[in-house]
Design a protein around this motif. Structure first.
Motif, PDB file in Angstrom:
ATOM      1  N   ASN A 199      -1.524   0.049 -22.199  1.00 36.12           N
ATOM      2  CA  ASN A 199      -3.517   0.250 -21.419  1.00 36.12           C
ATOM      3  C   ASN A 199      -3.402   0.708 -20.202  1.00 36.12           C
ATOM      4  OD1 ASN A 199      -2.064  -1.950 -20.141  1.00 36.12           O
ATOM      5  ND2 ASN A 199      -3.113  -3.300 -20.949  1.00 36.12           N
ATOM      6  N   ALA A 259      -2.749   0.228 -17.599  1.00 37.55           N
ATOM      7  CA  ALA A 259      -2.376  -0.458 -15.800  1.00 37.55           C
ATOM      8  C   ALA A 259      -2.724  -0.407 -15.179  1.00 37.55           C
ATOM      9  CB  ALA A 259      -1.466  -1.973 -16.031  1.00 37.55           C
ATOM     10  N   LEU A 260      -3.633   0.568 -14.453  1.00 37.99           N
ATOM     11  CA  LEU A 260      -4.072   1.098 -13.214  1.00 37.99           C
ATOM     12  C   LEU A 260      -4.846  -0.138 -12.602  1.00 37.99           C
ATOM     13  CD1 LEU A 260      -5.148   4.365 -14.472  1.00 37.99           C
ATOM     14  CD2 LEU A 260      -3.021   3.997 -13.546  1.00 37.99           C
ATOM     15  N   PHE A 261      -4.101   0.220 -11.035  1.00 38.99           N
ATOM     16  CA  PHE A 261      -4.487  -0.849  -9.908  1.00 38.99           C
ATOM     17  C   PHE A 261      -6.269  -0.163 -10.358  1.00 38.99           C
ATOM     18  CE2 PHE A 261      -0.826  -0.022  -8.485  1.00 38.99           C
ATOM     19  CZ  PHE A 261       0.088  -0.939  -9.604  1.00 38.99           C
ATOM     20  N   PRO A 262      -7.313  -1.270 -10.583  1.00 33.80           N
ATOM     21  CA  PRO A 262      -8.545  -1.446 -10.485  1.00 33.80           C
ATOM     22  C   PRO A 262      -8.846  -0.730  -9.476  1.00 33.80           C
ATOM     23  CG  PRO A 262      -8.785  -3.108 -12.063  1.00 33.80           C
ATOM     24  CD  PRO A 262      -6.988  -2.057 -11.409  1.00 33.80           C
ATOM     25  N   ASN A 263      -8.842  -1.980  -8.232  1.00 35.83           N
ATOM     26  CA  ASN A 263      -8.819  -1.921  -6.886  1.00 35.83           C
ATOM     27  C   ASN A 263      -8.820  -0.702  -5.760  1.00 35.83           C
ATOM     28  OD1 ASN A 263      -6.405  -3.097  -7.773  1.00 35.83           O
ATOM     29  ND2 ASN A 263      -6.529  -3.863  -5.304  1.00 35.83           N
ATOM     30  N   MET A 264      -8.017   0.595  -6.612  1.00 31.10           N
ATOM     31  CA  MET A 264      -7.859   1.130  -6.023  1.00 31.10           C
ATOM     32  C   MET A 264      -8.117   3.151  -6.490  1.00 31.10           C
ATOM     33  SD  MET A 264      -3.570   1.095  -5.227  1.00 31.10           S
ATOM     34  CE  MET A 264      -3.135  -0.455  -4.634  1.00 31.10           C
ATOM     35  N   TYR A 305       1.098   5.032  -4.604  1.00 32.32           N
ATOM     36  CA  TYR A 305       1.266   3.143  -4.134  1.00 32.32           C
ATOM     37  C   TYR A 305       2.925   3.412  -3.773  1.00 32.32           C
ATOM     38  CZ  TYR A 305       1.727  -1.376  -4.283  1.00 32.32           C
ATOM     39  OH  TYR A 305       1.906  -2.718  -4.513  1.00 32.32           O
ATOM     40  N   GLY A 306       2.924   3.991  -4.787  1.00 31.85           N
ATOM     41  CA  GLY A 306       4.746   3.465  -5.459  1.00 31.85           C
ATOM     42  C   GLY A 306       5.471   4.384  -4.838  1.00 31.85           C
ATOM     43  N   LYS A 349       4.651   4.482  -1.638  1.00 33.21           N
ATOM     44  CA  LYS A 349       3.880   3.519   0.008  1.00 33.21           C
ATOM     45  C   LYS A 349       5.249   1.894   0.073  1.00 33.21           C
ATOM     46  CE  LYS A 349       0.066   0.627   0.312  1.00 33.21           C
ATOM     47  NZ  LYS A 349      -1.119   0.335   0.460  1.00 33.21           N
ATOM     48  N   MET A 350       5.392   1.831  -1.579  1.00 35.05           N
ATOM     49  CA  MET A 350       5.767   0.933  -1.679  1.00 35.05           C
ATOM     50  C   MET A 350       7.315   1.530  -1.234  1.00 35.05           C
ATOM     51  SD  MET A 350       4.515  -1.465  -2.437  1.00 35.05           S
ATOM     52  CE  MET A 350       3.411  -1.551  -1.135  1.00 35.05           C
ATOM     53  N   ARG A 358       1.209   8.648 -12.324  1.00 34.13           N
ATOM     54  CA  ARG A 358       0.933   6.932 -10.787  1.00 34.13           C
ATOM     55  C   ARG A 358       3.130   7.267 -11.310  1.00 34.13           C
ATOM     56  NH1 ARG A 358      -1.159   1.417 -11.595  1.00 34.13           N
ATOM     57  NH2 ARG A 358       0.448   1.944 -13.616  1.00 34.13           N
ATOM     58  N   ALA A 359       3.624   7.231 -12.608  1.00 35.76           N
ATOM     59  CA  ALA A 359       4.582   7.127 -12.788  1.00 35.76           C
ATOM     60  C   ALA A 359       6.033   7.876 -12.259  1.00 35.76           C
ATOM     61  CB  ALA A 359       4.910   6.862 -14.542  1.00 35.76           C
ATOM     62  N   SER A 390       0.262  -6.848 -16.813  1.00 33.89           N
ATOM     63  CA  SER A 390       0.343  -5.541 -16.876  1.00 33.89           C
ATOM     64  C   SER A 390       0.185  -5.473 -15.240  1.00 33.89           C
ATOM     65  CB  SER A 390       0.236  -4.733 -17.798  1.00 33.89           C
ATOM     66  OG  SER A 390      -1.208  -5.049 -18.493  1.00 33.89           O
ATOM     67  N   LEU A 391      -1.039  -5.284 -14.722  1.00 31.23           N
ATOM     68  CA  LEU A 391      -1.106  -4.805 -13.639  1.00 31.23           C
ATOM     69  C   LEU A 391      -0.487  -5.258 -12.811  1.00 31.23           C
ATOM     70  CD1 LEU A 391      -5.029  -5.527 -12.876  1.00 31.23           C
ATOM     71  CD2 LEU A 391      -3.976  -3.609 -13.148  1.00 31.23           C
ATOM     72  N   SER A 401       3.136  -3.088 -13.250  1.00 34.17           N
ATOM     73  CA  SER A 401       2.764  -1.747 -13.146  1.00 34.17           C
ATOM     74  C   SER A 401       3.136  -1.482 -11.624  1.00 34.17           C
ATOM     75  CB  SER A 401       1.748  -1.280 -13.591  1.00 34.17           C
ATOM     76  OG  SER A 401       0.765  -2.195 -12.965  1.00 34.17           O
ATOM     77  N   LEU A 435       6.361   0.685  -9.660  1.00 37.61           N
ATOM     78  CA  LEU A 435       6.588   1.256  -8.712  1.00 37.61           C
ATOM     79  C   LEU A 435       7.410   0.570  -7.434  1.00 37.61           C
ATOM     80  CD1 LEU A 435       2.877   2.129  -9.698  1.00 37.61           C
ATOM     81  CD2 LEU A 435       4.920   3.627  -9.312  1.00 37.61           C
ATOM     82  N   ASN A 463      -7.758  -7.733  -6.211  1.00 37.55           N
ATOM     83  CA  ASN A 463      -9.266  -7.828  -8.451  1.00 37.55           C
ATOM     84  C   ASN A 463      -9.338  -9.398  -8.499  1.00 37.55           C
ATOM     85  OD1 ASN A 463      -8.161  -5.113  -9.616  1.00 37.55           O
ATOM     86  ND2 ASN A 463      -5.790  -5.969  -9.171  1.00 37.55           N
TER      87      ASN A 463
END
Lengths: 341, 267, 261
Positions: free
Chosen positions: A84, A86-91, A99-100, A102-103, A147-148, C158-159, C162, C166, C181
């Motif tokens: 699905n 799993a994209l971060f809705p807050n970004m 994001y990766g 940055k990590m 993203r991956a 899953s959030l 994922s 990363l 969220n």
């Protein structure tokens, strides 16, 4: 990067065996597809490679010879595309892709440069600053992939990446995904239940059923030389002919069909495109139903065999339901498979 | 740091707070009830003291009538507001949910303004009509804070009913009242049970309103309060609190198992 | 059909009148020079001014308590909701149930329990943090549930997975993914906490000391001992504070529900 699995198995706390001991080697840059029906253990295997599930004791997993069996997911340096997304809705799109990086502790400028590069590669320029909620399904799929791959993972894992899309879009994106994966060049493992998807994208396909890896090979090899009935049925929808094989002949009631070589004691299977309506053919059948599908007819036939046969009939006309016809099958098209399953 | 450890660390503040200020005090309350001269016999003493029994029965009686009245009023209003759109609808809805945030004392004051010595009813009627401090006044006070609670629960449930159910009943020839009876109310049943339980439990435990209005009426929270502050009978106050707590908690638990949803009183 | 509808409307309007009329009376009484003589005696703000001089300490104490309560319930509730949402199951339900006990048990009983255990610790008993404990006890379930509801509605698992692939460890995942969220739930829960804390009476009346009177305690005080105009003016001040909060709370709650339907 070479990915090596040795006797990797998974038993869930409730005692369910999701995956029987499996060994496998995936070469540098190879795209491998894990193909099977739901519940066959393909996603479990993918999640074990990711580090999202732990393998039972005794199994090992190594990346380029480095044992990563006990390495937590966040330190494995893998990239994963979720079913699905799993994209971060807050970004934003850019925030997700970066994001990766940055990590990984990259400096700001390096992150921006790599994000721009991946955005271009995945053709996301017009959407880069949008919110995730403002994207279509196909765009989300590309963001998930971007993203991956952005942190240059050692291996890219894709869990049914096309299944959330509607059918029309799925075919387009399938070819696009295959191209992108080749362009990225990372070793990739791709889980799907759709044989067309597996064949279109992967270098090699591993067919799984009930926690076992049944056969692994190039798409064409799987199609032409399936190892057993399950693979034949799952890859290319082979149908059982019934009857009995003696030497190089298949005997069905009164009919005799010649085989390419002796295959005593095996069972006979055939695919729809190899069944021809032929007045001179040896096998009698009754037409049950005829479906017109544009390029061909799909004709449901009853013979004395264990299950109805479906013939893909190319031609400008077809028999009518209730007609009696005769069928012929070329000797090389009869798959002779071990009797089990 | 493993995720297991992190999850446990996340629960730690909650665990410490709940242990120190909920689990231990409640244990102390239960034990404190038995710390008087009678020990655990304090519960037997409750049963033998007419004042406590009549207070308990009186509290149950008022709470039950309030529950029935609030269910009737709020369900009617909720269904009406749910299926009719008209100008002023959202204003009515706001008015009906207004008392949600009123503490019990304020609700009591509202009833005093309505039916007290300087109240509206006393001003409008020629005779001397003061009932704020009677059982009826208490009933009105409890009703005041129960209406919004029931209304919100019922409306939330009514929103989730598939309109096609009603339409299906209509196409099968059912008249409006039968649709309400055969389709709507059964679909609302869990919400009505939940809302009723909330109203009842809240009324049973209501202290603020009783504190303002029930100067002459023995309802259980007031009895507990006087036992504790005036008589300094800590064991009896604790025992009565335990009884009251068990009744409301048990009731909400039963209602939840009947209705299958989450229920909370509050207020 | 028509008659039925008219009856329903009448009953709805009657209920509205029952709830609204006394609030209007109280607002009017608070700004009327002499309530006995009615509005003809003139409008004045002198009662409100008197309330301010008498009770401003209570009002500020309540605001301070509500904010402290908000901080504490957020710090306790958000991580706990996350831990419970991560492992849904019997254990989590039991914990949630136990924490929600203050919603089922009357505040009076809880206050007695707290008093019996901690009443003799004078330093604590006479400190405002004693009242804060009561408020946190009562409001924490609302924060916990509001955040839990949002976390249950998003695909938290899953959030987080994922983010982990990363390279994000548990703490980063919590800060970067979980908290942002969960914000609609924190907002809805936080407004509920503040609203309820400002209006809390049942526990507070038992826990307060003569030097620590919150707004509702002061209200009870004024109802018992002040003239009707002052009691009304004080109630008016309370309405001015609580009604906007209540509306914001309802807006935030329905927004959080809408976002994750």
């Amino acid at each position: 990067m070479t990915l090596t699995l040795s006797k990797v198995a998974k038993t869930f706390p409730d005692g369910t065996r999701a995956l029987n001991p499996t060994s496998l080697e995936i070469a540098e840059g190879e795209i491998l597809s894990l193909l099977g029906p739901s519940g066959c253990g393909k996603t479990t295997l993918l999640r074990i490679i990711a580090g999202l599930e732990s393998a039972d004791a005794g199994g090992t997993l190594s990346f380029n010879g480095e044992d990563v069996t006990r390495l937590p997911v966040e330190r494995r340096k893998i990239g994963m595309v979720f079913q699905n997304y799993a994209l971060f809705p807050n970004m934003s799109v850019r925030g997700n892709i970066g994001y990766g990086l940055k990590m990984a502790g990259l400096p700001r400028a390096a992150i921006a440069a790599r994000v721009a590069e991946v955005v271009a590669l995945c053709r996301l320029e017009p959407y880069a600053d949008r919110a995730i909620t403002a994207l279509s399904g196909g765009q989300r799929q590309r963001v998930a992939l971007a993203r991956a791959v952005a942190p240059r993972p050692r291996v890219l894992l894709l869990d049914e990446p096309l299944s959330a899309l509607d059918a029309a879009l799925r075919t387009d994106l399938r070819d696009e995904l295959a191209e992108l994966l080749r362009a990225v060049g990372t070793t990739a493992v791709f889980v799907t239940h759709d044989q067309d998807e597996a064949m279109a994208i992967a270098d090699r396909v591993a067919v799984m059923s009930m926690g076992n890896m049944l056969q692994i090979g190039a798409p064409e090899a799987l199609y032409r030389r399936p190892a057993d009935a399950f693979v034949a049925r799952f890859v290319g929808n082979a149908m059982p002919l019934g009857g009995r094989i003696e030497g190089d002949r298949l005997l069905i009631d009164g009919a005799v069909l010649p085989l390419a070589q002796p295959a005593h004691g095996t069972t006979a299977w055939v695919r729809g495109e190899d069944i021809a309506l032929d007045d001179a053919g040896p096998l009698p059948a009754t037409v049950d139903a005829v479906t017109f599908l544009g390029t061909h007819y799909r004709i449901k036939l009853t013979t004395t065999g264990p299950a109805p046969l479906f013939s893909l009939h190319h031609g400008h006309s077809a028999p009518r339901p209730g007609d009696t016809v005769r069928l012929s099958i070329p000797p090389h098209a009869i798959l002779t498979l071990p009797a089990a399953a | 740091m493993s995720i297991r450890f992190f999850s446990l660390a996340c629960l730690l503040p909650l665990a410490s707070f709940t242990l120190a200020f909920l689990a231990l005090p409640l244990t102390r309350l239960v034990l404190g009830a038995a710390s008087g001269d009678d020990g655990w016999g304090v519960y037997w003493q409750i049963l033998q003291t007419p004042r406590y029994i009549s207070a308990l029965l009186q509290t149950i009686w008022i709470s039950a009538t309030v529950t029935v009245a609030a269910l009737a009023i709020s369900t009617t209003a909720a269904l009406f507001l749910q299926r009719n759109r008209f100008p002023g609808r959202s204003l009515l809805l706001s008015v009906l949910t207004l008392p949600l945030a009123f503490p019990g004392v304020v609700v009591g004051f509202m009833i005093i303004l309505l039916a007290g010595r300087q109240g509206l009813v006393n001003q409008l009627t020629p005779g001397h009509t003061v009932f704020a401090y009677s059982s009826f006044g208490l009933f009105l006070g409890y009703l005041y804070f129960s209406i919004p609670r029931v209304l919100l629960t019922v409306m939330a449930a009514a929103e989730k009913i598939d309109p096609a159910l009603e339409e299906a009943a209509r196409t099968l020839g059912a008249p409006a009242w039968r649709v309400t009876w055969d389709v709507l109310l059964p679909a609302l049943r869990p919400a009505l049970i939940a809302a009723g339980a909330i109203a009842f439990a809240t009324a049973m435990g209501a202290f603020g309103t009783a504190f303002t209005l029930a100067t002459d009426i023995d309802v259980l929270p007031m009895v507990i309060y006087t036992e504790f502050t005036l008589s300094a009978n800590f064991a009896m106050a604790s025992a009565l609190s335990v009884v009251l707590g068990l009744v409301t908690w048990g009731l909400l638990l039963t209602a939840r198992s009947l209705s299958g949803g989450t229920i909370a009183a509050g207020g | 059909m028509r008659i039925a509808k008219a009856l329903q409307l009448t009953l709805t309007l009657l209920a509205c009148a029952f709830l609204l009329v006394p609030t209007i009376q109280s607002v009017l009484a608070g700004v009327t020079a002499n309530y006995f003589r009615g509005l003809s005696s003139g409008l004045t703000l002198k009662w409100v001014a008197e309330v301010w001089s008498l009770y401003s300490g209570s009002i500020f104490l309540s605001i301070g308590l509500a904010l402290a309560c908000l901080v504490v319930t957020t710090l306790i509730g958000v991580p706990a909701a996350y831990a419970l949402a991560r492992r849904p199951g019997r254990g989590s339900r039991v914990i949630e149930e136990f924490v929600s006990l203050p919603l089922a048990i009357p505040g009076l009983a809880l206050a007695l329990a707290l008093l019996q255990l901690y009443g003799s610790l004078q330093g604590f008993r006479a400190h405002w943090s004693f009242i804060l404990v009561g408020h946190v006890l009562y409001t924490l379930p609302f924060m916990l549930r509001a955040v839990l509801a949002v976390l249950a509605a998003i695909d938290l698992r899953s959030l987080e997975e994922s983010a982990a692939t990363l390279g994000a460890g548990p703490w980063r995942r919590f800060i970067d993914v979980v908290v942002p969220n969960a914000l609609p739930g924190v907002l809805a829960g936080g407004l509920t906490v503040v609203t309820l804390s400002i209006g809390e009476f049942n526990l507070t009346w038992m826990l307060h000391t003569p030097f620590l009177k919150t707004l509702p305690v002061g209200l009870a005080d004024s109802y018992a001992s002040m003239r009707l105009e002052i009691a009304s003016a004080y109630t008016l001040v309370f309405f001015v504070m609580i009604v906007p909060l209540l509306m914001a709370m309802q807006w935030a709650s329905s927004r959080a529900q809408r976002m994750f339907r």
